[in-house]
Design an enzyme around this catalytic site. Structure first.
Site, PDB file in Angstrom:
ATOM      1  N   CYS A 138      31.452  28.936  35.830  1.00  0.00           N
ATOM      2  CA  CYS A 138      32.549  28.958  34.840  1.00  0.00           C
ATOM      3  C   CYS A 138      32.805  27.587  34.226  1.00  0.00           C
ATOM      4  O   CYS A 138      33.610  27.462  33.309  1.00  0.00           O
ATOM      5  CB  CYS A 138      33.817  29.478  35.489  1.00  0.00           C
ATOM      6  SG  CYS A 138      33.624  31.140  36.126  1.00  0.00           S
ATOM      7  N   HIS A 154      40.514  26.999  32.211  1.00  0.00           N
ATOM      8  CA  HIS A 154      39.651  28.170  32.359  1.00  0.00           C
ATOM      9  C   HIS A 154      40.535  29.379  32.662  1.00  0.00           C
ATOM     10  O   HIS A 154      41.458  29.304  33.476  1.00  0.00           O
ATOM     11  CB  HIS A 154      38.665  27.922  33.500  1.00  0.00           C
ATOM     12  CG  HIS A 154      37.865  29.126  33.865  1.00  0.00           C
ATOM     13  ND1 HIS A 154      37.290  29.951  32.925  1.00  0.00           N
ATOM     14  CD2 HIS A 154      37.548  29.665  35.079  1.00  0.00           C
ATOM     15  CE1 HIS A 154      36.642  30.933  33.536  1.00  0.00           C
ATOM     16  NE2 HIS A 154      36.799  30.781  34.839  1.00  0.00           N
ATOM     17  N   ASN A 160      38.226  37.127  32.608  1.00  0.00           N
ATOM     18  CA  ASN A 160      37.459  35.908  32.888  1.00  0.00           C
ATOM     19  C   ASN A 160      36.084  36.033  32.215  1.00  0.00           C
ATOM     20  O   ASN A 160      35.277  36.868  32.607  1.00  0.00           O
ATOM     21  CB  ASN A 160      37.322  35.758  34.405  1.00  0.00           C
ATOM     22  CG  ASN A 160      36.545  34.522  34.815  1.00  0.00           C
ATOM     23  OD1 ASN A 160      35.906  33.877  33.989  1.00  0.00           O
ATOM     24  ND2 ASN A 160      36.577  34.206  36.097  1.00  0.00           N
TER      25      ASN A 160
HETATM   26  N1  COA Z   1      43.425  46.615  43.057  1.00  0.00           N
HETATM   27  C1  COA Z   1      44.187  46.819  44.127  1.00  0.00           C
HETATM   28  N2  COA Z   1      44.044  46.129  45.263  1.00  0.00           N
HETATM   29  C2  COA Z   1      43.078  45.195  45.282  1.00  0.00           C
HETATM   30  C3  COA Z   1      42.248  44.939  44.204  1.00  0.00           C
HETATM   31  C4  COA Z   1      42.439  45.704  43.054  1.00  0.00           C
HETATM   32  N3  COA Z   1      41.700  45.533  41.931  1.00  0.00           N
HETATM   33  N4  COA Z   1      41.383  43.949  44.520  1.00  0.00           N
HETATM   34  C5  COA Z   1      41.662  43.579  45.777  1.00  0.00           C
HETATM   35  N5  COA Z   1      42.686  44.345  46.244  1.00  0.00           N
HETATM   36  C6  COA Z   1      43.288  44.313  47.559  1.00  0.00           C
HETATM   37  C7  COA Z   1      42.353  43.806  48.639  1.00  0.00           C
HETATM   38  O1  COA Z   1      41.492  44.834  49.063  1.00  0.00           O
HETATM   39  C8  COA Z   1      43.338  43.392  49.695  1.00  0.00           C
HETATM   40  O2  COA Z   1      43.754  44.541  50.382  1.00  0.00           O
HETATM   41  P1  COA Z   1      44.014  44.477  51.965  1.00  0.00           P
HETATM   42  O3  COA Z   1      45.139  43.484  52.117  1.00  0.00           O
HETATM   43  O4  COA Z   1      44.374  45.879  52.272  1.00  0.00           O
HETATM   44  O5  COA Z   1      42.741  44.005  52.566  1.00  0.00           O
HETATM   45  C9  COA Z   1      44.516  42.864  48.891  1.00  0.00           C
HETATM   46  O6  COA Z   1      44.369  43.400  47.573  1.00  0.00           O
HETATM   47  C10 COA Z   1      44.562  41.367  48.803  1.00  0.00           C
HETATM   48  O7  COA Z   1      43.238  40.893  48.494  1.00  0.00           O
HETATM   49  P2  COA Z   1      42.946  39.404  48.088  1.00  0.00           P
HETATM   50  O8  COA Z   1      41.500  39.258  47.757  1.00  0.00           O
HETATM   51  O9  COA Z   1      43.522  38.514  49.153  1.00  0.00           O
HETATM   52  O10 COA Z   1      43.855  39.338  46.770  1.00  0.00           O
HETATM   53  P3  COA Z   1      44.258  38.124  45.939  1.00  0.00           P
HETATM   54  O11 COA Z   1      45.706  38.061  45.806  1.00  0.00           O
HETATM   55  O12 COA Z   1      43.557  36.874  46.409  1.00  0.00           O
HETATM   56  O13 COA Z   1      43.701  38.517  44.510  1.00  0.00           O
HETATM   57  C11 COA Z   1      41.823  37.930  43.170  1.00  0.00           C
HETATM   58  C12 COA Z   1      42.313  38.757  44.331  1.00  0.00           C
HETATM   59  C13 COA Z   1      40.340  38.140  43.020  1.00  0.00           C
HETATM   60  C14 COA Z   1      42.534  38.406  41.937  1.00  0.00           C
HETATM   61  C15 COA Z   1      42.148  36.460  43.427  1.00  0.00           C
HETATM   62  O14 COA Z   1      41.731  36.107  44.722  1.00  0.00           O
HETATM   63  C16 COA Z   1      41.505  35.530  42.459  1.00  0.00           C
HETATM   64  O15 COA Z   1      41.712  35.608  41.266  1.00  0.00           O
HETATM   65  N6  COA Z   1      40.756  34.567  42.995  1.00  0.00           N
HETATM   66  C17 COA Z   1      40.148  33.546  42.207  1.00  0.00           C
HETATM   67  C18 COA Z   1      38.943  34.145  41.677  1.00  0.00           C
HETATM   68  C19 COA Z   1      38.424  33.408  40.535  1.00  0.00           C
HETATM   69  O16 COA Z   1      39.159  32.864  39.758  1.00  0.00           O
HETATM   70  N7  COA Z   1      37.136  33.447  40.445  1.00  0.00           N
HETATM   71  C20 COA Z   1      36.459  32.981  39.329  1.00  0.00           C
HETATM   72  C21 COA Z   1      36.024  31.628  39.529  1.00  0.00           C
HETATM   73  S1  COA Z   1      35.459  31.177  38.019  1.00  0.00           S
END
Ligand code: COA
Length: 332
Positions: free
Chosen positions: A118, A259, A289
């Site tokens: 990214c 970003h 993204n």
């Molecule tokens: N809908 C509903 N629930 C979801 C979900 C979705 N689309 N995606 C994940 N979950 C659930 C998970 O399964 C988890 O459930 P559990 O607690 O029963 O295991 C719960 O939500 C929390 O998951 P987690 O991964 O800890 O959520 P989060 O708050 O960290 O959000 C992201 C997930 C991916 C949105 C977040 O981690 C994120 O944006 N991370 C940075 C990623 C990024 O920017 N990457 C690009 C780099 S360029």
């Protein structure tokens, strides 16, 4: 490296996103998720995707690049280099930049792709500026473009809701005056985190075989919460570094374009950098993204909305798989 009398000016910008739009309602139908979860956890409402159009990374790059060249009032033949940040190239080889060079008729340009996830646009911009300041190039086309949907696993609710496709381009031009264009850049990486965000299959480490061709490893894997933990701190460091290197004050910044990966990351970073809301540019709600395309798409949109004008000081900052991160400070 700085020849203080020479600058790399941002001479023109352009962007392109495909027409097809995927809403959160679409994802409610294909995975166990909800509009409410997606909006509150990520800030995303829609993303543009190539869908069934058959468009590929080079084609989107070409459309954005034509706009950037027109904005710079420059012909493609004047370019002496094309650098494309992408992790979703048309092919493993040749580079996507080769396809773009041919379509534009940029026959005098050397070309390369840069893989910095990214941060691809900021890595490409930094490389272009370095060539210009070193006297090795005068006019460089810098593109960030992704067809992320080509490596997205639509069975994984943790990642599929995040990604969109698109392209952004800019033309950097050598000018013999100090203090304009890209004033400072900072690039960084930490290879301890290679397994947090990766496509495991299809490279020399794990080539595709008839046995593994349907494995999920051919798609982008991400440990979102771990990436999240590092993102804000790394980007804050990079932003503070370019502000210090350019010798400007944080309050001099006219617009902050981070970003567009997650609204919670963006808000927390803006808070740490004391950037007020009116100086923060956010369009993640419309595009999701788009990896290396997100910052140049946002630059174009900010300009269209009258939020980015000639003379403005703009802070760009990004992070991504690697992990890699970086920032640039640009006087438009
Ligand atoms: N809908 C509903 N629930 C979801 C979900 C979705 N689309 N995606 C994940 N979950 C659930 C998970 O399964 C988890 O459930 P559990 O607690 O029963 O295991 C719960 O939500 C929390 O998951 P987690 O991964 O800890 O959520 P989060 O708050 O960290 O959000 C992201 C997930 C991916 C949105 C977040 O981690 C994120 O944006 N991370 C940075 C990623 C990024 O920017 N990457 C690009 C780099 S360029």
């Amino acid at each position: 490296m700085n020849n203080k009398l020479v600058s790399a000016k941002m001479a023109g910008i352009g962007a392109y996103v495909p027409e097809t739009i995927l809403t959160n309602a679409y994802f409610e139908k294909i995975v166990d998720t909800s509009d409410e979860w997606i909006v509150t956890r990520t800030g995303i409402k829609t993303r543009h995707v190539v869908g069934n159009s058959g468009e590929v990374t080079s084609e989107m790059s070409i459309k954005a690049s034509r706009q950037a060249l027109a904005d710079a009032d420059m012909s493609a033949e004047e370019l002496d280099m094309i650098i494309i940040g992408t992790v979703t190239p048309d092919m493993k080889t040749p580079s996507t930049a080769c396809f773009v060079q041919k379509a534009l008729g940029a026959k005098n340009a050397a070309v390369m792709d840069v893989n910095a996830a990214c941060v691809g646009y900021i890595y490409a911009l930094t490389t272009a500026r370095a060539y210009i300041l070193a006297g090795m190039a005068r006019k460089v086309l810098v593109v960030g473009c992704e067809t992320l949907t080509s490596i997205t696993n639509y069975k994984d609710r943790g990642t599929c809701i995040l990604f969109g496709d698109g392209a952004g381009a800019s033309v950097l031009q050598r000018v013999d005056e100090p203090g304009v264009g890209v004033l400072a850049t900072h690039l960084a990486a930490n290879g301890d985190f290679t397994d947090l965000l990766c496509v495991r299959l299809g490279g020399s480490r794990n080539p595709l075989t008839p046995e593994n061709i349907n494995d999920d490893g051919r798609y982008l894997y991400m440990n979102g919460s771990e990436v999240f933990k590092h993102a804000v701190r790394f980007m804050q460091n990079a932003a503070e570094k370019v502000i210090a290197d350019a010798g400007v004050k944080p309050e001099d910044i006219s617009l902050f374009i981070p970003h567009q990966a997650n609204i919670r990351i963006i808000d927390s970073l803006a808070k740490r950098l004391s950037i007020p809301e009116e100086k923060l540019f956010v369009n993640i709600q419309n595009y999701g993204n788009t990896s290396s395309a997100s910052i140049p798409i946002a630059m174009v949109e900010a300009k269209q909305q009258g939020r980015l004008k000639a003379g403005d000081l703009v802070l760009l900052v990004s992070f991504g798989g690697g992990l890699v991160w970086g920032a640039a400070l640009v006087r438009f």
